[in-house]
Design a protein around this motif. Sequence first.
Motif, PDB file in Angstrom:
ATOM      1  N   ASP A  31       0.850  -1.190   0.000  1.00 59.92           N
ATOM      2  CA  ASP A  31       0.000   0.000   0.000  1.00 59.92           C
ATOM      3  C   ASP A  31       0.889   1.245   0.000  1.00 59.92           C
ATOM      4  O   ASP A  31       1.963   1.250   0.598  1.00 59.92           O
ATOM      5  N   ASP A  32       0.441   2.269  -0.678  1.00 62.26           N
ATOM      6  CA  ASP A  32       1.168   3.540  -0.784  1.00 62.26           C
ATOM      7  C   ASP A  32       2.552   3.335  -1.402  1.00 62.26           C
ATOM      8  O   ASP A  32       3.545   3.890  -0.943  1.00 62.26           O
ATOM      9  N   TRP A  33       2.607   2.525  -2.458  1.00 63.01           N
ATOM     10  CA  TRP A  33       3.865   2.334  -3.178  1.00 63.01           C
ATOM     11  C   TRP A  33       4.217   3.624  -3.888  1.00 63.01           C
ATOM     12  O   TRP A  33       3.380   4.252  -4.533  1.00 63.01           O
ATOM     13  N   GLN A  34       5.455   4.033  -3.757  1.00 59.91           N
ATOM     14  CA  GLN A  34       5.919   5.267  -4.376  1.00 59.91           C
ATOM     15  C   GLN A  34       7.051   4.940  -5.346  1.00 59.91           C
ATOM     16  O   GLN A  34       8.170   4.656  -4.921  1.00 59.91           O
ATOM     17  N   PRO A  35       6.756   4.977  -6.634  1.00 58.68           N
ATOM     18  CA  PRO A  35       7.757   4.570  -7.627  1.00 58.68           C
ATOM     19  C   PRO A  35       9.000   5.439  -7.646  1.00 58.68           C
ATOM     20  O   PRO A  35      10.050   5.000  -8.112  1.00 58.68           O
ATOM     21  N   THR A  36       8.906   6.643  -7.123  1.00 60.30           N
ATOM     22  CA  THR A  36      10.076   7.526  -7.098  1.00 60.30           C
ATOM     23  C   THR A  36      11.006   7.202  -5.931  1.00 60.30           C
ATOM     24  O   THR A  36      12.134   7.665  -5.896  1.00 60.30           O
ATOM     25  N   ILE A  37      10.533   6.368  -4.986  1.00 63.18           N
ATOM     26  CA  ILE A  37      11.316   6.029  -3.789  1.00 63.18           C
ATOM     27  C   ILE A  37      11.555   4.532  -3.665  1.00 63.18           C
ATOM     28  O   ILE A  37      12.669   4.091  -3.406  1.00 63.18           O
ATOM     29  N   HIS A  38      10.505   3.737  -3.831  1.00 62.87           N
ATOM     30  CA  HIS A  38      10.570   2.290  -3.610  1.00 62.87           C
ATOM     31  C   HIS A  38      10.911   1.535  -4.889  1.00 62.87           C
ATOM     32  O   HIS A  38      10.589   1.978  -5.983  1.00 62.87           O
ATOM     33  N   GLU A  39      11.507   0.376  -4.719  1.00 58.32           N
ATOM     34  CA  GLU A  39      11.767  -0.498  -5.862  1.00 58.32           C
ATOM     35  C   GLU A  39      10.447  -1.103  -6.346  1.00 58.32           C
ATOM     36  O   GLU A  39       9.480  -1.181  -5.598  1.00 58.32           O
ATOM     37  N   VAL A  40      10.441  -1.565  -7.573  1.00 59.03           N
ATOM     38  CA  VAL A  40       9.268  -2.242  -8.125  1.00 59.03           C
ATOM     39  C   VAL A  40       9.082  -3.542  -7.341  1.00 59.03           C
ATOM     40  O   VAL A  40      10.047  -4.281  -7.136  1.00 59.03           O
ATOM     41  N   PRO A  41       7.863  -3.814  -6.878  1.00 60.53           N
ATOM     42  CA  PRO A  41       7.624  -5.025  -6.079  1.00 60.53           C
ATOM     43  C   PRO A  41       7.909  -6.307  -6.857  1.00 60.53           C
ATOM     44  O   PRO A  41       7.981  -6.316  -8.079  1.00 60.53           O
ATOM     45  N   GLU A  42       8.031  -7.387  -6.114  1.00 60.04           N
ATOM     46  CA  GLU A  42       8.249  -8.707  -6.698  1.00 60.04           C
ATOM     47  C   GLU A  42       6.951  -9.248  -7.295  1.00 60.04           C
ATOM     48  O   GLU A  42       5.886  -8.676  -7.105  1.00 60.04           O
ATOM     49  N   ASP A  43       7.054 -10.389  -7.971  1.00 61.00           N
ATOM     50  CA  ASP A  43       5.891 -11.025  -8.578  1.00 61.00           C
ATOM     51  C   ASP A  43       4.819 -11.353  -7.547  1.00 61.00           C
ATOM     52  O   ASP A  43       5.117 -11.577  -6.380  1.00 61.00           O
ATOM     53  N   ARG A  44       3.583 -11.402  -8.036  1.00 57.48           N
ATOM     54  CA  ARG A  44       2.377 -11.707  -7.255  1.00 57.48           C
ATOM     55  C   ARG A  44       2.116 -10.668  -6.165  1.00 57.48           C
ATOM     56  O   ARG A  44       1.424 -10.935  -5.193  1.00 57.48           O
ATOM     57  N   ARG A  45       2.654  -9.462  -6.370  1.00 58.97           N
ATOM     58  CA  ARG A  45       2.400  -8.364  -5.447  1.00 58.97           C
ATOM     59  C   ARG A  45       1.362  -7.438  -6.069  1.00 58.97           C
ATOM     60  O   ARG A  45       1.307  -7.272  -7.292  1.00 58.97           O
ATOM     61  N   LEU A  46       0.562  -6.841  -5.209  1.00 56.88           N
ATOM     62  CA  LEU A  46      -0.360  -5.786  -5.607  1.00 56.88           C
ATOM     63  C   LEU A  46       0.199  -4.500  -5.036  1.00 56.88           C
ATOM     64  O   LEU A  46       0.401  -4.390  -3.823  1.00 56.88           O
TER      65      LEU A  46
END
Length: 96
Positions: A31-46
């Motif tokens: 939740d609240d994924w921030q593409p400018t800060i966090h890495e792209v999540p792994e597979d089967r992640r929402l």
Amino acid sequence: MITIIHGPMRSGKTFHKQAFAKKFDCTHIVDDWQPTIHEVPEDRRLALTYHSEKEIHRAIRKDRPSADVRIIDITTARMLIGVEPYAPYWSGGAAQ
């Protein structure tokens, strides 16, 4: 596959996160994924974010260019789980 749902704040992303995870067969929710800060999540992640599709694509190209990713806007995601396309307090971005 990674599923990323994007839309403005208060549009129902967090409220419906369990239904979205079930619909798209995701085992974890970011939740609240921030593409400018966090890495792209792994597979089967929402991943749920208020960031733009342009920022999402930029992060994918940078972090995981070969990742299998589906990007869905909140209006489409809401319809896919069988709820109204807009939250009662949000109407496609127009204040009510």
